[in-house]
Structure formats: structure tokens, C-alpha cells
Design an enzyme around this catalytic site. Structure first.
Site, PDB file in Angstrom:
ATOM      1  N   ASP A  26       0.828  -1.209   0.000  1.00  0.00           N
ATOM      2  CA  ASP A  26       0.000   0.000   0.000  1.00  0.00           C
ATOM      3  C   ASP A  26       0.863   1.260   0.000  1.00  0.00           C
ATOM      4  O   ASP A  26       1.991   1.254   0.500  1.00  0.00           O
ATOM      5  CB  ASP A  26      -0.889  -0.038   1.251  1.00  0.00           C
ATOM      6  N   GLY A  27       0.300   2.338  -0.542  1.00  0.00           N
ATOM      7  CA  GLY A  27       0.939   3.651  -0.419  1.00  0.00           C
ATOM      8  C   GLY A  27       1.617   4.156  -1.690  1.00  0.00           C
ATOM      9  O   GLY A  27       2.296   5.191  -1.646  1.00  0.00           O
ATOM     10  N   ARG A  39       0.177   9.261 -10.035  1.00  0.00           N
ATOM     11  CA  ARG A  39       0.011   7.997  -9.310  1.00  0.00           C
ATOM     12  C   ARG A  39       0.673   6.833 -10.055  1.00  0.00           C
ATOM     13  O   ARG A  39       1.220   5.911  -9.446  1.00  0.00           O
ATOM     14  CB  ARG A  39      -1.484   7.702  -9.113  1.00  0.00           C
ATOM     15  N   HIS A  43       3.024   3.534  -8.833  1.00  0.00           N
ATOM     16  CA  HIS A  43       2.842   2.102  -9.114  1.00  0.00           C
ATOM     17  C   HIS A  43       4.084   1.528  -9.820  1.00  0.00           C
ATOM     18  O   HIS A  43       4.508   0.408  -9.541  1.00  0.00           O
ATOM     19  CB  HIS A  43       1.600   1.884  -9.989  1.00  0.00           C
ATOM     20  N   SER A  71      -7.010  -5.788  -6.332  1.00  0.00           N
ATOM     21  CA  SER A  71      -8.107  -6.372  -5.560  1.00  0.00           C
ATOM     22  C   SER A  71      -9.416  -6.289  -6.338  1.00  0.00           C
ATOM     23  O   SER A  71      -9.557  -5.465  -7.256  1.00  0.00           O
ATOM     24  CB  SER A  71      -8.256  -5.641  -4.224  1.00  0.00           C
ATOM     25  N   SER A  72     -10.361  -7.137  -5.948  1.00  0.00           N
ATOM     26  CA  SER A  72     -11.686  -7.128  -6.586  1.00  0.00           C
ATOM     27  C   SER A  72     -12.299  -5.728  -6.488  1.00  0.00           C
ATOM     28  O   SER A  72     -13.095  -5.337  -7.339  1.00  0.00           O
ATOM     29  CB  SER A  72     -12.623  -8.098  -5.869  1.00  0.00           C
ATOM     30  N   LEU A 137      11.401 -20.562  -4.371  1.00  0.00           N
ATOM     31  CA  LEU A 137      10.473 -19.608  -3.740  1.00  0.00           C
ATOM     32  C   LEU A 137       9.186 -19.646  -4.549  1.00  0.00           C
ATOM     33  O   LEU A 137       9.239 -19.652  -5.779  1.00  0.00           O
ATOM     34  CB  LEU A 137      11.067 -18.195  -3.803  1.00  0.00           C
ATOM     35  N   ARG A 200      -5.457  -2.619   8.339  1.00  0.00           N
ATOM     36  CA  ARG A 200      -6.624  -3.469   8.049  1.00  0.00           C
ATOM     37  C   ARG A 200      -6.231  -4.466   6.966  1.00  0.00           C
ATOM     38  O   ARG A 200      -5.213  -4.299   6.280  1.00  0.00           O
ATOM     39  CB  ARG A 200      -7.819  -2.630   7.613  1.00  0.00           C
TER      40      ARG A 200
HETATM   41  C1  FPP Z   1      -1.799   0.323  -3.288  1.00  0.00           C
HETATM   42  O1  FPP Z   1      -1.362   1.628  -3.417  1.00  0.00           O
HETATM   43  C2  FPP Z   1      -1.308  -0.508  -4.361  1.00  0.00           C
HETATM   44  C3  FPP Z   1      -2.087  -1.062  -5.336  1.00  0.00           C
HETATM   45  C4  FPP Z   1      -3.530  -0.885  -5.474  1.00  0.00           C
HETATM   46  C5  FPP Z   1      -1.511  -1.900  -6.359  1.00  0.00           C
HETATM   47  C6  FPP Z   1      -0.191  -2.540  -6.040  1.00  0.00           C
HETATM   48  C7  FPP Z   1       0.517  -2.678  -7.309  1.00  0.00           C
HETATM   49  C8  FPP Z   1       1.841  -2.617  -7.504  1.00  0.00           C
HETATM   50  C9  FPP Z   1       2.851  -2.525  -6.443  1.00  0.00           C
HETATM   51  C10 FPP Z   1       2.377  -2.643  -8.868  1.00  0.00           C
HETATM   52  C11 FPP Z   1       1.802  -3.684  -9.744  1.00  0.00           C
HETATM   53  C12 FPP Z   1       2.129  -5.092  -9.342  1.00  0.00           C
HETATM   54  C13 FPP Z   1       2.467  -6.031 -10.241  1.00  0.00           C
HETATM   55  C14 FPP Z   1       2.658  -7.464  -9.858  1.00  0.00           C
HETATM   56  C15 FPP Z   1       2.702  -5.694 -11.611  1.00  0.00           C
HETATM   57  P1  FPP Z   1      -2.463   2.756  -3.557  1.00  0.00           P
HETATM   58  O2  FPP Z   1      -2.596   3.097  -4.988  1.00  0.00           O
HETATM   59  O3  FPP Z   1      -3.737   2.318  -2.921  1.00  0.00           O
HETATM   60  O4  FPP Z   1      -1.791   3.904  -2.750  1.00  0.00           O
HETATM   61  P2  FPP Z   1      -2.513   5.033  -1.902  1.00  0.00           P
HETATM   62  O5  FPP Z   1      -3.328   4.317  -0.836  1.00  0.00           O
HETATM   63  O6  FPP Z   1      -1.379   5.804  -1.342  1.00  0.00           O
HETATM   64  O7  FPP Z   1      -3.366   5.807  -2.852  1.00  0.00           O
END
Ligand code: FPP
Length: 252
Positions: A26-27, A39, A43, A71-72, A137, A200
Site C-alpha cells: 500500500d501507499g 500515481r 505504481h 483487488s476485486s 520460492l 486493516r
Molecule cells: C496500493 O497503493 C497498491 C495497489 C492498489 C496496487 C499494487 C501494485 C503494484 C505494487 C504494482 C503492480 C504489481 C504487479 C505485480 C505488476 P495505492 O494506490 O492504494 O496507494 P494510496 O493508498 O497511497 O493511494
């Protein structure tokens, strides 16, 4: 060279490593916003953090690493961000699959594949097929995944077995439900880490987390690295796991 004894090594010993670590990455958005970046850049840097953590997991002796990559509920984000996340998954598999395979990583995917674009399904299948015999792994990618949806799917399968006269409802217990989930052969996570300070589970591995240790770290996912993983493992190693009994069991 000095004869002084080497300073005690910081961080956990390999023997402290939990067998299965699961991470809510997250984050990314907040990391980007804090730097005035889009954003999507958060990512993208999140994928770099993922590469570091897969490498660190090998080095620390972790056997299973599960990551929550879509996530869904992420479908409620703007279409452009969903496109970015799908693009990153495509690129991650295309660019990294060969090196993951070379490093002995077995890739598994959990989540709903129905309704995903056919090229994504083909890439997910290719990743699982190519790496199926690897043992160093196991990287479990939770993609289009939600724990409630996974449990509902298990209930549907069991209901169908009952309706077809193949199962007596009295035989349904926690173990039966467990074996109808997406990856029944993978042990439950010992440690679940969530970055960025949120505390959470957000519909992640809720069945499997019954006895997981939860560690919440304040840093945003793009900044997560081997030292942060070691520090979460050190916290895990200090916990006493009793699994509902009175006697502490070994850490993993
Ligand atoms: C949460 O950060 C992260 C996600 C919703 C996606 C996680 C994805 C990656 C790390 C990259 C893609 C992964 C692969 C395997 C290619 P957020 O966007 O909710 O951050 P925020 O809460 O600060 O807005």
C-alpha cells in the site's frame, strides 16, 4: 585491519524467517503525491520495490511470498489507473518471467480470471506453466482477488457437490472449505505485512489469516526494501504464537 570483533549483525537470522510472508503493498499513490508525481509513477516504482523484495525473500530463506497486486474492489478506481495497473502486470510478466524462472521462482496466481482480457489470462497461464516445477520460492500473485469472493466460490463448489449428490453436507468443515480455496496446497501466511501505516486486511486472505501475525509499517510501498523486510521479520520473531493453545509454538 582491526582485530575488533565484528559488530552484531542487525536484522533476523535466516532461521527466524517465516515460511510464508504475504504483503499488502500500500501507499504507491501517497508516495507519488508527496513528490508531485502522477500515481502511475508510484505504481511503477512499486514494481521496482517488488523486484527487490522477491530477491530479498530468496536471500532470507522465505519459501512463499504472496503479494496483493489488484483487488476485486480496485475496479472502482478510474479506468486510466486500472489500465496502468494492468499494463504494469503485463510488463512485469513479459520482462521478469525469464529471470524469475532462472532464479527458481514458482509463480502462482490467485483470484478471479473470468472476465479478464484474454491476453492477461494467457500471460498468467504462461507464468504458471513455465515455472511449475521450480522449488526455491513460490511467488503467489493475488490478482483480481478478494477474500470474500474466494470463500463464496468455495461455498458454490461445495453446494454443487451436495446438489449433485456427491457430498453429505455434514462432511463440510473448516478443512473442506480450505481445500476449495484458490491455492489449497500453499500454507497459511505466517506473517502479513501492510505498508503505508494503514491497519486493516482489506479483503486479503481473510480465511488464511486466522493465525497470521500482522505487522504494519509506516513506509510507503515504493520505499520498501530488504532492510524493511528484515525489520518486519525481526518483529515477527519477537511474537509468541500459541494458535489458541497455552504453549508458544516456534515462530514459523
Ligand atoms: C496500493 O497503493 C497498491 C495497489 C492498489 C496496487 C499494487 C501494485 C503494484 C505494487 C504494482 C503492480 C504489481 C504487479 C505485480 C505488476 P495505492 O494506490 O492504494 O496507494 P494510496 O493508498 O497511497 O493511494
Amino acid at each position: 585491519m582491526s582485530n575488533a570483533a565484528a559488530p552484531a549483525r542487525e536484522g533476523p537470522d535466516r532461521s527466524d524467517a517465516p515460511a510464508h510472508v504475504a504483503i499488502i503493498m500500500d501507499g504507491n499513490g501517497r508516495w507519488a503525491a508527496a513528490r508531485g508525481l502522477p500515481r502511475a509513477e508510484g505504481h511503477r516504482r512499486g514494481v521496482e520495490a517488488l523486484r527487490r523484495v522477491v530477491r530479498a525473500s530468496h536471500e532470507l530463506g522465505i519459501r512463499y511470498l504472496t503479494i496483493f497486486s489488484f483487488s476485486s474492489e480496485n475496479w472502482s478506481r478510474p479506468a486510466s489507473e486500472i489500465g496502468d495497473l494492468f499494463g504494469l502486470l503485463r510488463r512485469f510478466i513479459r520482462n521478469d518471467l525469464a529471470s524469475l524462472h532462472r532464479d527458481g521462482v514458482k509463480v502462482r496466481i490467485i483470484g478471479e480470471r473470468d472476465g479478464l482480457e484474454s491476453d492477461i489470462c494467457a500471460l498468467l497461464n504462461e507464468a504458471e506453466e513455465l515455472t511449475r516445477d521450480n522449488t526455491r520460492l513460490t511467488l503467489v500473485v493475488a490478482f483480481n482477488y478478494g477474500s470474500r469472493q474466494e470463500i463464496a466460490k468455495a461455498a458454490q463448489k461445495l453446494a454443487r457437490e451436495v446438489a449433485d449428490g456427491k457430498r453429505d453436507p455434514d462432511t463440510i468443515d473448516a478443512e473442506t472449505i480450505g481445500v476449495h480455496l484458490d491455492a489449497p496446497d500453499i500454507p497459511d501466511p505466517d506473517l502479513i505485512i501492510r505498508t503505508s501505516g494503514e491497519q486493516r486486511l482489506s479483503n486479503f486472505l481473510m480465511w488464511q489469516a486466522a493465525y497470521s501475525e500482522l505487522v504494519f509499517v509506516p513506509i510507503h510501498w515504493p520505499d520498501f526494501d530488504k532492510a524493511a523486510l528484515e525489520s518486519a521479520i525481526a518483529e515477527f520473531a519477537r511474537r509468541e504464537r500459541r494458535f489458541g493453545g497455552l504453549v508458544a509454538k516456534t515462530a514459523s
